[in-house]
Design a protein around this motif. Sequence first.
Motif, mmCIF file in Angstrom:
data_model
loop_
_atom_site.group_PDB
_atom_site.id
_atom_site.type_symbol
_atom_site.label_atom_id
_atom_site.label_comp_id
_atom_site.label_asym_id
_atom_site.label_seq_id
_atom_site.Cartn_x
_atom_site.Cartn_y
_atom_site.Cartn_z
ATOM 1 N N GLY A 71 4.737 2.561 2.215
ATOM 2 C CA GLY A 71 3.844 2.734 3.012
ATOM 3 C C GLY A 71 4.302 3.424 4.092
ATOM 4 N N PHE A 72 5.719 2.577 5.110
ATOM 5 C CA PHE A 72 6.465 3.476 5.720
ATOM 6 C C PHE A 72 6.935 4.418 5.967
ATOM 7 C CE2 PHE A 72 9.590 3.400 9.681
ATOM 8 C CZ PHE A 72 8.851 3.235 10.452
ATOM 9 N N LEU A 73 7.630 4.586 4.319
ATOM 10 C CA LEU A 73 8.547 5.944 4.013
ATOM 11 C C LEU A 73 7.761 6.465 3.600
ATOM 12 C CD1 LEU A 73 10.902 7.133 2.773
ATOM 13 C CD2 LEU A 73 10.109 5.844 0.323
ATOM 14 N N SER A 74 6.402 6.491 3.583
ATOM 15 C CA SER A 74 5.461 7.741 2.974
ATOM 16 C C SER A 74 4.945 8.881 4.529
ATOM 17 C CB SER A 74 3.954 7.506 3.021
ATOM 18 O OG SER A 74 4.003 7.084 1.571
ATOM 19 N N VAL A 75 4.653 7.619 5.498
ATOM 20 C CA VAL A 75 5.119 8.213 7.287
ATOM 21 C C VAL A 75 6.290 9.314 7.881
ATOM 22 C CG1 VAL A 75 4.714 7.180 9.399
ATOM 23 C CG2 VAL A 75 3.385 6.168 8.051
ATOM 24 N N LEU A 76 7.770 8.296 7.414
ATOM 25 C CA LEU A 76 8.401 8.975 7.929
ATOM 26 C C LEU A 76 8.504 10.635 6.944
ATOM 27 C CD1 LEU A 76 11.522 5.765 7.593
ATOM 28 C CD2 LEU A 76 10.420 7.502 9.381
ATOM 29 N N GLU A 77 8.481 10.290 6.035
ATOM 30 C CA GLU A 77 9.108 11.009 4.842
ATOM 31 C C GLU A 77 8.041 12.695 5.502
ATOM 32 O OE1 GLU A 77 10.389 12.927 2.031
ATOM 33 O OE2 GLU A 77 12.223 11.892 3.521
ATOM 34 N N ALA A 78 5.952 12.156 5.851
ATOM 35 C CA ALA A 78 5.414 13.211 6.534
ATOM 36 C C ALA A 78 5.743 13.730 7.586
ATOM 37 C CB ALA A 78 4.432 12.357 6.814
ATOM 38 N N CYS A 79 6.287 12.678 8.206
ATOM 39 C CA CYS A 79 6.921 13.684 9.778
ATOM 40 C C CYS A 79 8.439 14.753 9.583
ATOM 41 C CB CYS A 79 7.036 12.902 10.737
ATOM 42 S SG CYS A 79 5.803 11.601 11.508
ATOM 43 N N ARG A 80 9.296 14.422 8.386
ATOM 44 C CA ARG A 80 9.616 15.120 8.626
ATOM 45 C C ARG A 80 9.307 16.599 8.380
ATOM 46 N NH1 ARG A 80 13.794 16.315 3.918
ATOM 47 N NH2 ARG A 80 12.718 15.502 2.246
ATOM 48 N N GLN A 81 8.355 16.804 6.738
ATOM 49 C CA GLN A 81 8.527 17.761 6.410
ATOM 50 C C GLN A 81 6.486 18.523 6.911
ATOM 51 O OE1 GLN A 81 8.933 18.712 3.466
ATOM 52 N NE2 GLN A 81 9.963 16.534 2.694
ATOM 53 N N HIS A 82 6.463 17.909 8.409
ATOM 54 C CA HIS A 82 5.456 17.911 8.873
ATOM 55 C C HIS A 82 5.810 17.770 10.680
ATOM 56 C CE1 HIS A 82 2.744 19.764 5.622
ATOM 57 N NE2 HIS A 82 3.196 18.323 5.247
ATOM 58 N N PRO A 83 6.632 18.257 11.085
ATOM 59 C CA PRO A 83 7.529 17.542 12.566
ATOM 60 C C PRO A 83 6.390 17.499 13.788
ATOM 61 C CG PRO A 83 8.467 19.251 11.702
ATOM 62 C CD PRO A 83 7.824 19.911 10.920
ATOM 63 N N VAL A 84 6.912 16.178 14.125
ATOM 64 C CA VAL A 84 5.731 15.807 14.959
ATOM 65 C C VAL A 84 6.498 15.348 16.357
ATOM 66 C CG1 VAL A 84 4.126 14.865 13.935
ATOM 67 C CG2 VAL A 84 6.168 13.038 14.846
ATOM 68 N N ASP A 85 5.824 15.458 17.669
ATOM 69 C CA ASP A 85 6.654 15.510 18.962
ATOM 70 C C ASP A 85 6.998 13.333 19.086
ATOM 71 O OD1 ASP A 85 6.310 17.922 19.636
ATOM 72 O OD2 ASP A 85 4.530 17.155 20.880
ATOM 73 N N HIS A 86 6.471 12.977 18.296
ATOM 74 C CA HIS A 86 6.642 11.672 18.249
ATOM 75 C C HIS A 86 6.034 10.793 17.733
ATOM 76 C CE1 HIS A 86 6.989 7.716 21.722
ATOM 77 N NE2 HIS A 86 8.353 8.131 20.369
ATOM 78 N N LEU A 87 6.980 9.537 17.207
ATOM 79 C CA LEU A 87 5.852 8.491 15.390
ATOM 80 C C LEU A 87 6.486 7.175 16.360
ATOM 81 C CD1 LEU A 87 5.209 7.383 12.393
ATOM 82 C CD2 LEU A 87 7.858 7.840 12.507
ATOM 83 N N VAL A 88 5.917 6.242 16.483
ATOM 84 C CA VAL A 88 5.586 4.641 17.167
ATOM 85 C C VAL A 88 4.189 3.921 16.141
ATOM 86 C CG1 VAL A 88 4.912 3.581 18.785
ATOM 87 C CG2 VAL A 88 5.017 5.929 19.994
ATOM 88 N N TYR A 89 5.678 3.387 16.359
ATOM 89 C CA TYR A 89 4.964 2.998 15.246
ATOM 90 C C TYR A 89 5.020 0.708 15.309
ATOM 91 C CZ TYR A 89 9.943 1.513 14.130
ATOM 92 O OH TYR A 89 11.673 1.380 14.559
ATOM 93 N N ALA A 90 4.374 0.183 14.830
ATOM 94 C CA ALA A 90 4.890 -1.574 14.867
ATOM 95 C C ALA A 90 6.171 -1.756 14.107
ATOM 96 C CB ALA A 90 3.064 -1.999 14.706
#
Length: 342
Positions: free
Chosen positions: A113-132
């Motif tokens: 699940g976390f890999l999905s989040v990281l990959e989505a942020c790579r493919q669609h750049p974001v200003d910030h990823l905050v994670y628990a």
Amino acid sequence: MKANLPFERVLLTGAAGFVGFHVAEALLDAGVEVFGIDSLTPYYDPALKQARLDRLQAHNGFSFEKHDIADYDGFEAAFAAFRPQVVIHLGAQAGVRYSLDNPRAYASANLDGFLSVLEACRQHPVDHLVYASSSSVYGANAKVPFSEHDRADHPVSLYAATKRANELMAHAYSHLYAIPTTGLRFFTVYGPWGRPDMAYFKFTKAILEGQPIDVYAEAEMSRDFTYVDDIREAIVKLAGLPPVADPNFDARDPDPATASAPFRIYNIGNHTPVRLDRFIAVVEEACGRKAIKRHLPSQPGDVPATYADVGDLAARTGFSPATPIEQGMARFVEWYRSFYHI
């Protein structure tokens, strides 16, 4: 009234979860558009998750889709359509003891699940990823208070190992793709709308019903209980403060909390550990009844004490959690009685 936040669109995983629900409400109250994602697993009462979701869906600016984030294609499509500025990733398989019985659930939700989040942020750049992340990553560490600047390489549960792995995965993506990532090590979060698998929830339920409570190693245990309003305030503040590469990072003596990439880790705790026997007394006082105790030895995966050093959080945000356990538990019991009509 809209708060002065430097973002307007947040994708929030785990939106129907305990912390996710509170963070979503805070963001919506600040005028932020929130796209919630949750798989609504039956790990605990789905009706409670739905009740949280019903409250969120009454807000303008909130939208929701049900997704298992480990299924990348559906999640990525929703991510791409929304185009978030900030991602707050709180969706995970929680619980230390459950990881002894169902380890594959943790590999799927917390690693895939976390890999999905990281990959989505790579493919669609974001200003910030905050994670628990979790205070569980400190594992066998005996030095207290726990500091982000100390190594955390000896987890004592699979849950803790997956959370530590999340931090390492985030570092890799920050290094490779310059994604600003901030990991948050939560310390025993409690409060209204909480999780039924947590001790404070179980104790309250049992005491009000006149049933015994299971008390594991009462004389040995202490926890840094952190009220959920303090957690959500810290998350919202940090979401608007993406990290940058540490100019003083020394690869010959690496600091685990920082990096030569835009990566950072913070503790979020009340920095006031409470012994288990004292905590039970507080729950008894809030319930107005005495507990019937069933004493048991410590369980595999348990750590004897947690205690957060929050100096870095305070320095970065000007805020540190400080809600007393007496006040926080009184609010929880008041909510519990209201929600369950007791």
